[in-house]
Enzyme design. Structure first.
Site, PDB file in Angstrom:
ATOM      1  N   ARG A  23       0.829  -1.199   0.000  1.00  0.00           N
ATOM      2  CA  ARG A  23       0.000   0.000   0.000  1.00  0.00           C
ATOM      3  C   ARG A  23       0.868   1.256   0.000  1.00  0.00           C
ATOM      4  O   ARG A  23       2.069   1.206   0.269  1.00  0.00           O
ATOM      5  CB  ARG A  23      -0.925   0.040   1.214  1.00  0.00           C
ATOM      6  CG  ARG A  23      -0.205   0.130   2.554  1.00  0.00           C
ATOM      7  CD  ARG A  23      -1.183   0.266   3.701  1.00  0.00           C
ATOM      8  NE  ARG A  23      -0.489   0.450   4.968  1.00  0.00           N
ATOM      9  CZ  ARG A  23      -0.917   1.170   5.980  1.00  0.00           C
ATOM     10  NH1 ARG A  23      -2.074   1.807   5.886  1.00  0.00           N
ATOM     11  NH2 ARG A  23      -0.236   1.281   7.105  1.00  0.00           N
ATOM     12  N   LYS A 159      15.160   0.397   8.395  1.00  0.00           N
ATOM     13  CA  LYS A 159      14.326  -0.708   7.930  1.00  0.00           C
ATOM     14  C   LYS A 159      13.915  -0.436   6.489  1.00  0.00           C
ATOM     15  O   LYS A 159      13.266   0.575   6.207  1.00  0.00           O
ATOM     16  CB  LYS A 159      13.093  -0.892   8.813  1.00  0.00           C
ATOM     17  CG  LYS A 159      12.312  -2.146   8.439  1.00  0.00           C
ATOM     18  CD  LYS A 159      11.257  -2.507   9.459  1.00  0.00           C
ATOM     19  CE  LYS A 159       9.969  -1.773   9.221  1.00  0.00           C
ATOM     20  NZ  LYS A 159       8.844  -2.353   9.972  1.00  0.00           N
ATOM     21  N   LYS A 161      11.946  -1.206   3.080  1.00  0.00           N
ATOM     22  CA  LYS A 161      10.793  -1.854   2.477  1.00  0.00           C
ATOM     23  C   LYS A 161      11.172  -2.383   1.096  1.00  0.00           C
ATOM     24  O   LYS A 161      11.670  -1.635   0.243  1.00  0.00           O
ATOM     25  CB  LYS A 161       9.635  -0.856   2.337  1.00  0.00           C
ATOM     26  CG  LYS A 161       9.064  -0.369   3.655  1.00  0.00           C
ATOM     27  CD  LYS A 161       8.308  -1.450   4.390  1.00  0.00           C
ATOM     28  CE  LYS A 161       7.591  -0.915   5.617  1.00  0.00           C
ATOM     29  NZ  LYS A 161       6.841  -1.959   6.319  1.00  0.00           N
ATOM     30  N   ASP A 189      12.055  -5.396   5.382  1.00  0.00           N
ATOM     31  CA  ASP A 189      10.660  -5.775   5.575  1.00  0.00           C
ATOM     32  C   ASP A 189      10.061  -6.062   4.210  1.00  0.00           C
ATOM     33  O   ASP A 189       9.855  -5.153   3.403  1.00  0.00           O
ATOM     34  CB  ASP A 189       9.884  -4.660   6.272  1.00  0.00           C
ATOM     35  CG  ASP A 189       8.465  -5.093   6.637  1.00  0.00           C
ATOM     36  OD1 ASP A 189       8.085  -6.232   6.315  1.00  0.00           O
ATOM     37  OD2 ASP A 189       7.739  -4.291   7.251  1.00  0.00           O
ATOM     38  N   GLU A 217      11.954  -9.197   8.013  1.00  0.00           N
ATOM     39  CA  GLU A 217      10.581  -9.336   8.493  1.00  0.00           C
ATOM     40  C   GLU A 217       9.687  -9.983   7.448  1.00  0.00           C
ATOM     41  O   GLU A 217       9.724  -9.617   6.267  1.00  0.00           O
ATOM     42  CB  GLU A 217       9.992  -7.945   8.799  1.00  0.00           C
ATOM     43  CG  GLU A 217      10.289  -7.410  10.166  1.00  0.00           C
ATOM     44  CD  GLU A 217       9.510  -6.130  10.395  1.00  0.00           C
ATOM     45  OE1 GLU A 217       8.256  -6.177  10.414  1.00  0.00           O
ATOM     46  OE2 GLU A 217      10.156  -5.084  10.541  1.00  0.00           O
ATOM     47  N   ASP A 242       5.849 -11.077  11.603  1.00  0.00           N
ATOM     48  CA  ASP A 242       5.045  -9.867  11.798  1.00  0.00           C
ATOM     49  C   ASP A 242       3.588 -10.204  11.539  1.00  0.00           C
ATOM     50  O   ASP A 242       2.827 -10.486  12.456  1.00  0.00           O
ATOM     51  CB  ASP A 242       5.544  -8.751  10.890  1.00  0.00           C
ATOM     52  CG  ASP A 242       4.782  -7.445  11.084  1.00  0.00           C
ATOM     53  OD1 ASP A 242       3.820  -7.412  11.872  1.00  0.00           O
ATOM     54  OD2 ASP A 242       5.130  -6.442  10.431  1.00  0.00           O
ATOM     55  N   LYS A 266       2.780  -5.790  17.488  1.00  0.00           N
ATOM     56  CA  LYS A 266       2.081  -4.542  17.169  1.00  0.00           C
ATOM     57  C   LYS A 266       0.721  -4.554  17.858  1.00  0.00           C
ATOM     58  O   LYS A 266      -0.038  -5.524  17.730  1.00  0.00           O
ATOM     59  CB  LYS A 266       1.902  -4.385  15.655  1.00  0.00           C
ATOM     60  CG  LYS A 266       3.208  -4.215  14.893  1.00  0.00           C
ATOM     61  CD  LYS A 266       2.958  -4.117  13.400  1.00  0.00           C
ATOM     62  CE  LYS A 266       4.267  -3.903  12.636  1.00  0.00           C
ATOM     63  NZ  LYS A 266       4.058  -3.909  11.169  1.00  0.00           N
ATOM     64  N   ASP A 319      10.572  -0.320  16.240  1.00  0.00           N
ATOM     65  CA  ASP A 319      10.248   0.289  14.941  1.00  0.00           C
ATOM     66  C   ASP A 319       9.087   1.246  15.201  1.00  0.00           C
ATOM     67  O   ASP A 319       7.951   0.984  14.856  1.00  0.00           O
ATOM     68  CB  ASP A 319       9.876  -0.798  13.932  1.00  0.00           C
ATOM     69  CG  ASP A 319       9.497  -0.218  12.575  1.00  0.00           C
ATOM     70  OD1 ASP A 319      10.072   0.817  12.195  1.00  0.00           O
ATOM     71  OD2 ASP A 319       8.627  -0.802  11.899  1.00  0.00           O
ATOM     72  N   ASP A 321       8.759   4.638  14.340  1.00  0.00           N
ATOM     73  CA  ASP A 321       9.036   5.882  13.609  1.00  0.00           C
ATOM     74  C   ASP A 321       7.794   6.533  13.029  1.00  0.00           C
ATOM     75  O   ASP A 321       7.881   7.627  12.459  1.00  0.00           O
ATOM     76  CB  ASP A 321      10.040   5.626  12.487  1.00  0.00           C
ATOM     77  CG  ASP A 321       9.527   4.623  11.455  1.00  0.00           C
ATOM     78  OD1 ASP A 321       8.636   3.826  11.790  1.00  0.00           O
ATOM     79  OD2 ASP A 321      10.027   4.620  10.320  1.00  0.00           O
TER      80      ASP A 321
END
Length: 350
Positions: A23, A159, A161, A189, A217, A242, A266, A319, A321
């Site tokens: 996304r 990290k 993506k 990730d 991840e 995750d 999370k 993580d 941020d």
């Protein structure tokens, strides 16, 4: 006792779009929760919908909070925290983000009632933690320039993506390692973007080229526990769960299958602090270290997660941020319970 639960909707713009394999967002949509008591106390919680990860939308969060969750806790005495959060958990099926918002507000109420900062209430192991900073997936040159800027700002862990074409992702990682040098930790990730064999092939290439990735991840779909185990058992780089990890039941299954090396906790997935604590305890017993993470969320829910991490000794990575992406961070955190200084986050004594 609890007298009311109210809901408010807000949107906060990001400084720049946040882009992953699944996304792209340019704002944080938040549903803020206030729980009131007959003593005049107010507890604050929040949730942000992440439909593609938790299955929760703004409308579903609102309906769950104002309906079965509110009904399950109305009139209850605040001293019965364990019973109240259990009622929240059992109020409806799923709806983890809605449950998280109310659970966070309840813990906030409890800490205010007994005049303890939340991190102390949750164990008080430390009052500071270091966060990484996320690099959105994008053009190789742009990611390298952003990485260089973040290192200059003091960040020691980035990290990254990924989830593009195989060779493009590999080239991105080569460029980033060359840009930041050997002293900066690089984490990846993949956001569920690979199948198990592709993940193994990619990670083995990283290892062969000695790009020194700290951990990776969720390389495969969250539901693919067997795929997670396959990847974990065929590479040297630590693998972090995750999207495979929503509950203590998931944690037990991951441990029993030896499907990962690390956990990413999370609150929007776990349904709040209570379940997150259970996951961290299971992980500690199994010798699995944890990271506290977040979606793109409100500073209210991020603050609760930071306090959780500082309270529990087995949560050593962060993580956190998401607030750093906001345009108006200083204004939002003015009356908050955490403070940022570059990558360092401090739990405030209020």
């Amino acid at each position: 006792m609890i007298t009311d639960v109210t809901v408010k909707h807000a949107r906060n713009k990001l400084k720049e779009p946040f882009i992953t394999a699944i996304r792209s967002v340019d704002e944080i949509e938040t549903l803020s929760i206030t729980i009131e008591t007959d003593e005049g106390l107010e507890g604050l919680g929040a949730a942000s919908p992440t439909l593609k990860i938790t299955g929760d939308s703004f409308d579903s969060i609102h309906s769950a909070v104002r309906g079965p969750i509110k009904e399950s806790i109305a009139g209850m005495p605040l001293k019965s925290l364990e019973q109240i959060v259990s009622n929240v958990r059992d109020a409806c099926v799923g709806n983890t983000s809605a449950k998280a918002a109310v659970d966070i507000a309840l813990y906030d109420l409890f800490s205010k009632k007994y005049q303890l900062p939340l991190y102390q209430l949750l164990g008080g192991y430390r009052n500071k933690i270091m966060t990484d900073m996320t690099l959105s997936i994008g053009k190789e040159s742009e990611m390298a320039a952003k990485a260089e800027s973040l290192v200059q700002q003091g960040f020691k862990a980035l990290k990254v993506k990924l989830g593009g074409a195989f060779q493009e992702d590999l080239s991105r990682m080569r460029r980033l390692r060359q840009t930041v040098g050997d002293s900066i930790q690089l984490r990846i990730d993949a956001n569920q973007s690979w199948d198990a064999k592709t993940a193994v092939r990619f990670i083995q290439m990283l290892e062969k080229e000695e790009l020194a990735i700290e951990f990776i991840e969720q390389p495969v779909k969250g539901s693919d526990f067997e795929g997670m185990a396959y990847v974990t058992n065929h590479v040297q780089t630590p693998i972090m769960a995750d999207e495979s990890l929503f509950s203590a039941v998931d944690a037990l299954r991951l441990v029993q299958m030896r499907a990962c090396d690390l956990f990413n906790i999370k609150l929007m997935k776990t349904g709040g602090i209570r379940e997150a604590l259970a996951i961290a305890d299971i992980a500690e017993a199994a010798g699995i270290l944890c990271m506290i993470g977040s979606m793109m969320e409100s500073p209210i829910s991020v603050s609760a997660a930071v306090h959780l991490a500082c309270g529990h000794r087995n949560i050593i990575y962060a993580d956190m941020d998401a607030p750093l992406w906001l345009e108006n961070l200083e204004e939002i955190l003015e009356d908050g319970t955490i403070a940022y200084d570059g990558p360092r986050i401090t739990c405030l004594e209020r």
